[in-house]
Motif scaffolding. Structure first.
Motif, PDB file in Angstrom:
ATOM      1  N   PRO A 268      -4.136  -5.582  19.303  1.00 13.99           N
ATOM      2  CA  PRO A 268      -5.411  -4.857  19.208  1.00 13.99           C
ATOM      3  C   PRO A 268      -5.750  -4.066  20.466  1.00 13.99           C
ATOM      4  N   ARG A 269      -5.039  -4.313  21.554  1.00 14.99           N
ATOM      5  CA  ARG A 269      -5.287  -3.536  22.766  1.00 14.99           C
ATOM      6  C   ARG A 269      -4.767  -2.116  22.646  1.00 14.99           C
ATOM      7  N   VAL A 270      -3.785  -1.906  21.755  1.00 16.44           N
ATOM      8  CA  VAL A 270      -3.214  -0.571  21.542  1.00 16.44           C
ATOM      9  C   VAL A 270      -4.114   0.205  20.595  1.00 16.44           C
ATOM     10  N   ARG A 271      -4.666   1.307  21.098  1.00 20.16           N
ATOM     11  CA  ARG A 271      -5.651   2.068  20.315  1.00 20.16           C
ATOM     12  C   ARG A 271      -5.086   3.314  19.658  1.00 20.16           C
ATOM     13  N   ALA A 272      -3.837   3.700  19.990  1.00 14.29           N
ATOM     14  CA  ALA A 272      -3.230   4.896  19.393  1.00 14.29           C
ATOM     15  C   ALA A 272      -1.720   4.779  19.546  1.00 14.29           C
ATOM     16  N   ALA A 273      -0.974   5.275  18.549  1.00 16.92           N
ATOM     17  CA  ALA A 273       0.488   5.169  18.556  1.00 16.92           C
ATOM     18  C   ALA A 273       1.132   6.518  18.280  1.00 16.92           C
ATOM     19  N   PHE A 274       2.191   6.823  19.040  1.00 15.81           N
ATOM     20  CA  PHE A 274       2.907   8.099  18.950  1.00 15.81           C
ATOM     21  C   PHE A 274       4.371   7.772  18.656  1.00 15.81           C
ATOM     22  N   ALA A 275       4.810   8.032  17.424  1.00 10.95           N
ATOM     23  CA  ALA A 275       6.161   7.682  16.986  1.00 10.95           C
ATOM     24  C   ALA A 275       7.056   8.916  16.952  1.00 10.95           C
ATOM     25  N   ILE A 276       8.224   8.823  17.607  1.00 13.76           N
ATOM     26  CA  ILE A 276       9.161   9.935  17.712  1.00 13.76           C
ATOM     27  C   ILE A 276      10.401   9.623  16.886  1.00 13.76           C
ATOM     28  N   ALA A 277      10.699  10.440  15.882  1.00 16.16           N
ATOM     29  CA  ALA A 277      11.862  10.251  15.010  1.00 16.16           C
ATOM     30  C   ALA A 277      11.994   8.801  14.572  1.00 16.16           C
ATOM     31  N   PRO A 278      10.954   8.225  13.961  1.00 12.44           N
ATOM     32  CA  PRO A 278      10.969   6.793  13.642  1.00 12.44           C
ATOM     33  C   PRO A 278      12.049   6.416  12.640  1.00 12.44           C
ATOM     34  N   ALA A 279      12.562   5.186  12.792  1.00  3.95           N
ATOM     35  CA  ALA A 279      13.604   4.653  11.923  1.00  3.95           C
ATOM     36  C   ALA A 279      13.022   3.630  10.947  1.00  3.95           C
ATOM     37  N   LEU A 280      13.859   3.239   9.961  1.00  2.00           N
ATOM     38  CA  LEU A 280      13.562   2.119   9.068  1.00  2.00           C
ATOM     39  C   LEU A 280      12.270   2.285   8.267  1.00  2.00           C
ATOM     40  N   GLY A 281      12.013   3.503   7.819  1.00  2.00           N
ATOM     41  CA  GLY A 281      10.802   3.717   7.028  1.00  2.00           C
ATOM     42  C   GLY A 281      10.722   2.820   5.814  1.00  2.00           C
ATOM     43  N   GLY A 282      11.837   2.661   5.104  1.00  2.55           N
ATOM     44  CA  GLY A 282      11.854   1.859   3.889  1.00  2.55           C
ATOM     45  C   GLY A 282      11.768   0.377   4.121  1.00  2.55           C
ATOM     46  N   ALA A 283      11.842  -0.070   5.376  1.00  2.99           N
ATOM     47  CA  ALA A 283      11.754  -1.499   5.667  1.00  2.99           C
ATOM     48  C   ALA A 283      10.313  -1.994   5.670  1.00  2.99           C
ATOM     49  N   PHE A 284       9.358  -1.073   5.741  1.00  6.48           N
ATOM     50  CA  PHE A 284       7.959  -1.481   5.824  1.00  6.48           C
ATOM     51  C   PHE A 284       7.385  -1.835   4.458  1.00  6.48           C
ATOM     52  N   ILE A 285       6.503  -2.830   4.464  1.00  3.01           N
ATOM     53  CA  ILE A 285       5.737  -3.164   3.268  1.00  3.01           C
ATOM     54  C   ILE A 285       4.670  -2.076   3.094  1.00  3.01           C
ATOM     55  N   PRO A 286       4.720  -1.290   2.025  1.00  5.51           N
ATOM     56  CA  PRO A 286       3.816  -0.131   1.896  1.00  5.51           C
ATOM     57  C   PRO A 286       2.347  -0.468   2.089  1.00  5.51           C
ATOM     58  N   ASP A 287       1.913  -1.604   1.548  1.00 11.90           N
ATOM     59  CA  ASP A 287       0.498  -1.961   1.666  1.00 11.90           C
ATOM     60  C   ASP A 287       0.085  -2.149   3.121  1.00 11.90           C
ATOM     61  N   SER A 288       1.027  -2.609   3.956  1.00  8.49           N
ATOM     62  CA  SER A 288       0.695  -2.800   5.375  1.00  8.49           C
ATOM     63  C   SER A 288       0.498  -1.467   6.074  1.00  8.49           C
ATOM     64  N   LEU A 289       1.246  -0.446   5.659  1.00  8.18           N
ATOM     65  CA  LEU A 289       1.057   0.885   6.237  1.00  8.18           C
ATOM     66  C   LEU A 289      -0.316   1.433   5.860  1.00  8.18           C
ATOM     67  N   ALA A 290      -0.720   1.181   4.639  1.00 10.64           N
ATOM     68  CA  ALA A 290      -2.013   1.688   4.172  1.00 10.64           C
ATOM     69  C   ALA A 290      -3.178   1.047   4.909  1.00 10.64           C
ATOM     70  N   ARG A 291      -2.946  -0.106   5.532  1.00  7.24           N
ATOM     71  CA  ARG A 291      -4.014  -0.814   6.233  1.00  7.24           C
ATOM     72  C   ARG A 291      -4.109  -0.435   7.717  1.00  7.24           C
ATOM     73  N   ILE A 292      -3.183   0.369   8.213  1.00  9.45           N
ATOM     74  CA  ILE A 292      -3.233   0.762   9.624  1.00  9.45           C
ATOM     75  C   ILE A 292      -4.486   1.605   9.859  1.00  9.45           C
ATOM     76  N   SER A 293      -5.245   1.231  10.874  1.00 11.14           N
ATOM     77  CA  SER A 293      -6.538   1.879  11.088  1.00 11.14           C
ATOM     78  C   SER A 293      -6.653   2.622  12.411  1.00 11.14           C
TER      79      SER A 293
END
Length: 380
Positions: A268-293
């Motif tokens: 929770p200390r991280v307030r913003a994220a910058f992803a460069i050419a991210p890998a493993l997109g299909g490894a994520f649980i889709p619902d968890s991505l939808a909850r990123i705030s």
């Protein structure tokens, strides 16, 4: 030695069909923010130093030979600091690591600086992210890049280091703990303004630390069918899949670690994220991505053959509410790695080569300035 695509690259391919369905709805900016970022100019001299952090209590070192987290720190330095070219590779440098003044005195003002934690790609090193770390430091940020255990070029690669991807987010949290308690840097960090950035598997790590969760299902597939196309050893670790299959059958600790894949590693200390050419997109649980705030910005090359954008950058961006995706036309995957020397271009052609017409230094400038703009806006 290279931050190559990670084990089980088929994870990324599982999402291609869904990505194609949503790509037309994505707002992908190719000019506006990039053009604005081009105008940014440096404000500080850059210092560079290193630290070693040891977490309190038991820690999963992923069978690494060294049980400390080695980090590289870039920071705003006093105006009298003497910057010098830094290099990757000894005694024959194969890539540049920016200009910085080793162990220079930190700048006295402002009293506190925002902090960005940085994650490298598979098999890479913290120093390989110097193109970003030095630029952030020159614009008033303290940047700390972590060498992930068992998955960096400073020590032997391990199957655990290459496959327990989600634990990288814990490494970043330990680095945050260490920097905030560091005698020199702790008093200079504004704990209310912390962000994270990462490349390739480090880009995946950004989504983890933001709240994304990983499905362990691919490991069951590879144990049952190790020759499935989804289970592929990376070139720098050709025996990875057989070793992983053996561990799945014999090592209860490894199985237990995989069981933790779907847990949240949100810091929770991280307030913003910058992803460069991210890998493993299909490894994520889709619902968890939808909850990123928290705010998430993603940058990638449109011609990335290692982590194709439809299955990774576009897929992730489409599932995270309010995220922003910037594509660099014609850029590849390793365009976002350090700029190589002549020696590097000869000895590491895959790592050091770019598609025709791509200027790696120019892409670094534009992507780095996008990161500066993003963090400056989100970490007010």
């Amino acid at each position: 030695m290279t931050p190559a695509t990670s084990f089980l690259k088929g994870n990324s391919m599982m999402a291609v069909r869904a990505s194609v369905l949503i790509v037309g709805a994505l707002a992908v900016c190719l000019s506006g923010p990039v053009a604005r970022a081009d105008a940014i100019r440096s404000t500080s001299k850059v210092g560079v130093t290193s630290r070693q952090f040891v977490p309190a209590g038991p820690y999963n070192w992923r069978a690494a030979s060294t049980h400390v987290l080695r980090v590289t720190v870039w920071y705003p330095a006093v105006a009298t600091a003497r910057e010098k070219p830094q290099w990757l590779g000894h005694p024959h440098p194969f890539a540049r690591a920016g200009d910085a003044a080793p162990d220079a005195t930190p700048a006295a003002a402002p009293r506190r600086f925002p902090l960005i934690v940085i994650s490298h790609g598979t098999g890479g090193t913290a120093l390989g992210m110097a193109w970003l770390g030095t630029r952030l430091a020159a614009h008033g940020f303290i940047a700390v890049a972590v060498n992930h255990p068992g998955n960096n070029a400073l020590g032997p690669y391990t199957p655990r280091g290459f496959t327990l991807w989600w634990l990288r987010a814990k490494d970043l949290s330990v680095a945050l703990d260490g920097m905030l308690s560091d005698r020199e840097f702790g008093p200079r960090i504004d704990a209310r303004r912390i962000g994270a950035a990462g490349f390739s598997l480090g880009g995946y790590t950004m989504i983890e630390i933001a709240g994304g969760r990983t499905s362990p299902a691919i490991f069951d597939l590879c144990e049952k069918r190790p020759h499935d196309p989804a289970c592929t050893s990376p070139p720098e670790f050709p025996t990875l899949v057989p070793q992983v299959v053996a561990l799945l059958k014999s090592d209860h600790g490894y199985r237990a670690a995989i069981g933790g894949a779907s847990q949240s590693y949100r810091d929770p200390r991280v307030r913003a994220a910058f992803a460069i050419a991210p890998a493993l997109g299909g490894a994520f649980i889709p619902d968890s991505l939808a909850r990123i705030s928290i705010p998430v910005e993603i940058v990638a090359g449109s011609a990335d053959p290692i982590e194709p954008v439809n299955a990774n950058a576009r897929y992730i961006a489409a599932h995270i509410p309010g995220s922003h995706l910037v594509l660099f036309p014609g850029a590849g995957h390793y365009t976002f790695f350090a700029t190589c020397t002549v020696t590097g271009r000869k000895s590491r052609p895959q790592l050091c080569g770019d598609p025709r017409g791509i200027d790696r230094d120019r892409i670094h400038e534009r992507a780095g300035n996008l990161a500066v703009t993003f963090f400056s806006a989100q970490l007010k």
